[in-house]
Design a protein around this motif. Structure first.
Motif, short mmCIF file in Angstrom:
data_model
loop_
_atom_site.label_atom_id
_atom_site.label_comp_id
_atom_site.label_asym_id
_atom_site.label_seq_id
_atom_site.Cartn_x
_atom_site.Cartn_y
_atom_site.Cartn_z
N LEU A 180 0.83 -1.20 0.00
CA LEU A 180 0.00 0.00 0.00
C LEU A 180 0.86 1.25 0.00
O LEU A 180 2.05 1.21 0.29
CB LEU A 180 -0.91 0.01 1.23
N GLU A 181 0.23 2.38 -0.30
CA GLU A 181 0.95 3.64 -0.31
C GLU A 181 1.32 4.06 1.10
O GLU A 181 0.56 3.85 2.05
CB GLU A 181 0.09 4.73 -0.96
N ALA A 182 2.48 4.66 1.24
CA ALA A 182 2.93 5.16 2.54
C ALA A 182 3.40 6.60 2.37
O ALA A 182 4.11 6.93 1.42
CB ALA A 182 4.06 4.30 3.10
N ALA A 183 3.02 7.45 3.32
CA ALA A 183 3.33 8.89 3.24
C ALA A 183 4.14 9.31 4.45
O ALA A 183 3.66 9.24 5.58
CB ALA A 183 2.04 9.70 3.17
N PRO A 184 5.37 9.75 4.25
CA PRO A 184 6.17 10.22 5.39
C PRO A 184 5.77 11.61 5.84
O PRO A 184 5.37 12.45 5.04
CB PRO A 184 7.60 10.25 4.81
N HIS A 185 5.86 11.84 7.15
CA HIS A 185 5.78 13.20 7.67
C HIS A 185 7.16 13.84 7.45
O HIS A 185 8.18 13.28 7.85
CB HIS A 185 5.48 13.19 9.17
N LEU A 186 7.17 14.98 6.82
CA LEU A 186 8.42 15.71 6.59
C LEU A 186 8.35 17.02 7.36
O LEU A 186 7.47 17.86 7.10
CB LEU A 186 8.60 15.98 5.09
N THR A 187 9.23 17.19 8.34
CA THR A 187 9.24 18.42 9.13
C THR A 187 10.43 19.28 8.74
O THR A 187 11.47 18.77 8.31
CB THR A 187 9.30 18.11 10.64
N CYS A 188 10.26 20.59 8.91
CA CYS A 188 11.30 21.51 8.44
C CYS A 188 11.99 22.25 9.57
O CYS A 188 12.93 23.03 9.31
CB CYS A 188 10.71 22.51 7.46
N VAL A 189 11.58 22.05 10.83
CA VAL A 189 12.19 22.78 11.93
C VAL A 189 13.69 22.47 12.00
O VAL A 189 14.11 21.33 11.97
CB VAL A 189 11.49 22.43 13.26
N GLY A 190 14.50 23.54 12.01
CA GLY A 190 15.95 23.39 12.09
C GLY A 190 16.61 22.90 10.83
O GLY A 190 17.82 22.62 10.82
N SER A 191 15.87 22.80 9.71
CA SER A 191 16.42 22.24 8.48
C SER A 191 16.90 23.32 7.51
O SER A 191 16.50 24.48 7.60
CB SER A 191 15.36 21.37 7.77
N THR A 192 17.73 22.90 6.59
CA THR A 192 18.17 23.77 5.49
C THR A 192 17.47 23.32 4.21
O THR A 192 16.93 22.21 4.14
CB THR A 192 19.69 23.66 5.29
N ARG A 193 17.52 24.17 3.22
CA ARG A 193 16.94 23.80 1.93
C ARG A 193 17.64 22.57 1.36
O ARG A 193 16.99 21.70 0.76
CB ARG A 193 17.05 24.99 0.96
N ALA A 194 18.94 22.48 1.57
CA ALA A 194 19.69 21.33 1.07
C ALA A 194 19.24 20.04 1.74
O ALA A 194 19.09 18.99 1.08
CB ALA A 194 21.19 21.54 1.27
N ASN A 195 19.03 20.10 3.06
CA ASN A 195 18.58 18.90 3.78
C ASN A 195 17.20 18.44 3.31
O ASN A 195 16.97 17.24 3.11
CB ASN A 195 18.53 19.17 5.28
N ILE A 196 16.30 19.39 3.16
CA ILE A 196 14.96 19.03 2.72
C ILE A 196 14.98 18.52 1.29
O ILE A 196 14.29 17.54 0.95
CB ILE A 196 14.01 20.25 2.84
#
Length: 285
Positions: free
Chosen positions: A65-81
């Protein structure tokens, strides 16, 4: 003719070897209910994405089945995301739950540290870099985010997420259906047309339910709180009462045309399956 309701289940990355060992069986049992997809939260306390990624792979391996990750941006850089998005896209992920994430305990404002201040910034970045490759789900808070300045500011934040390209929203847990319907009415009056899926949390204990509600700013109705406290030492009776409360909530929501339900499973199959069976019986009665 309206589409039939969509159902999805949320998991979290296991924190112990025992949890890792038990998770495939939990996923397999929940998959029997044929959900639209599973979502997987970020690492505990916003720690890292590795646990999320491994759990996503487990869902796909065990169920297809399809799986969707939670992606959080706190403390992240554009490169990391960007790297995280590329990793998920290479793994076949086509749905992302885009969130700000938990602020550090030392944070002095509601702006996240790093290059993304709010979840709306993350949604805009995903659209800018990947176009329509991902379906983007965002969070909604019918009773206001606990760190928002006021209901108006909180709603404005939600509007920005939609304007940046969110496809749908998953609400924080709630036990007051009127809060959800009021929020949806505000969205309709503001011209927001995305589906808003209620987040449903089964009640399995007094302490946990109270802690969850306190942490996310959700109201636990006084009559429910008092009854849970009274039944705290009678687990079977508490489970029966909790099942009754949440079943009635779901029935009210479904009867009034919600697009579906998103179940917070807390990595337990039993409570969600018991609720599911109760709903199925009541819907077909």
């Amino acid at each position: 003719m309206p589409s039939p309701p969509r159902f999805s289940f949320e998991l979290f990355p296991p924190r112990t070897p025992e949890g890792v060992a038990k998770l495939p069986a939990v996923i397999s049992r929940l998959a029997e209910l044929k959900p639209d997809y599973f979502s997987v939260t970020h690492g505990a306390g916003g720690s890292d994405q590795d646990g999320t990624y491994e759990t996503i792979l487990t869902v796909v391996r065990e169920t297809g089945l399809e799986a969707a990750p939670h992606l959080t941006c706190v403390g992240s850089t554009r490169a990391n995301i960007a790297a995280a998005l590329d990793r998920y896209r290479s793994a076949g992920v086509r749905r992302i739950v885009a969130l700000r994430g938990d602020l550090p305990a030392t944070a002095l404002s509601t702006e996240a540290p790093g290059e993304f201040k709010y979840a709306s910034d993350l949604v805009c970045f995903i659209r800018e870099t990947h176009g329509d490759q991902f379906r983007i789900e965002v969070a909604a808070y019918p009773e206001m985010h606990p760190q928002a300045q006021n209901p108006g500011a909180d709603f404005d934040n939600f509007v920005r997420k939609v304007e940046c390209g969110a496809d749908a929203a998953l609400t924080q847990l709630f036990y007051n259906a009127d809060a959800y319907f009021h929020f949806v009415d505000r969205c309709e009056k503001a011209g927001l047309r995305i589906p808003i899926y209620p987040g449903i949390m089964p009640i399995t204990s007094y302490d946990k339910t109270l802690r969850f509600c306190t942490g996310c700013g959700a109201d636990l109705p006084r009559w429910v709180r008092l009854r849970l406290a009274e039944l705290e030492n009678d687990r079977d009776a508490l489970l029966d009462f909790g099942l009754e409360v949440v079943t009635r909530l779901c029935e009210t929501l479904l009867r009034n045309g919600v697009p579906g339900l998103h179940f917070y499973t807390i990595n337990q199959a039993g409570p969600t399956m018991r609720l599911w069976e109760n709903l199925k019986l009541s819907v077909t009665a």
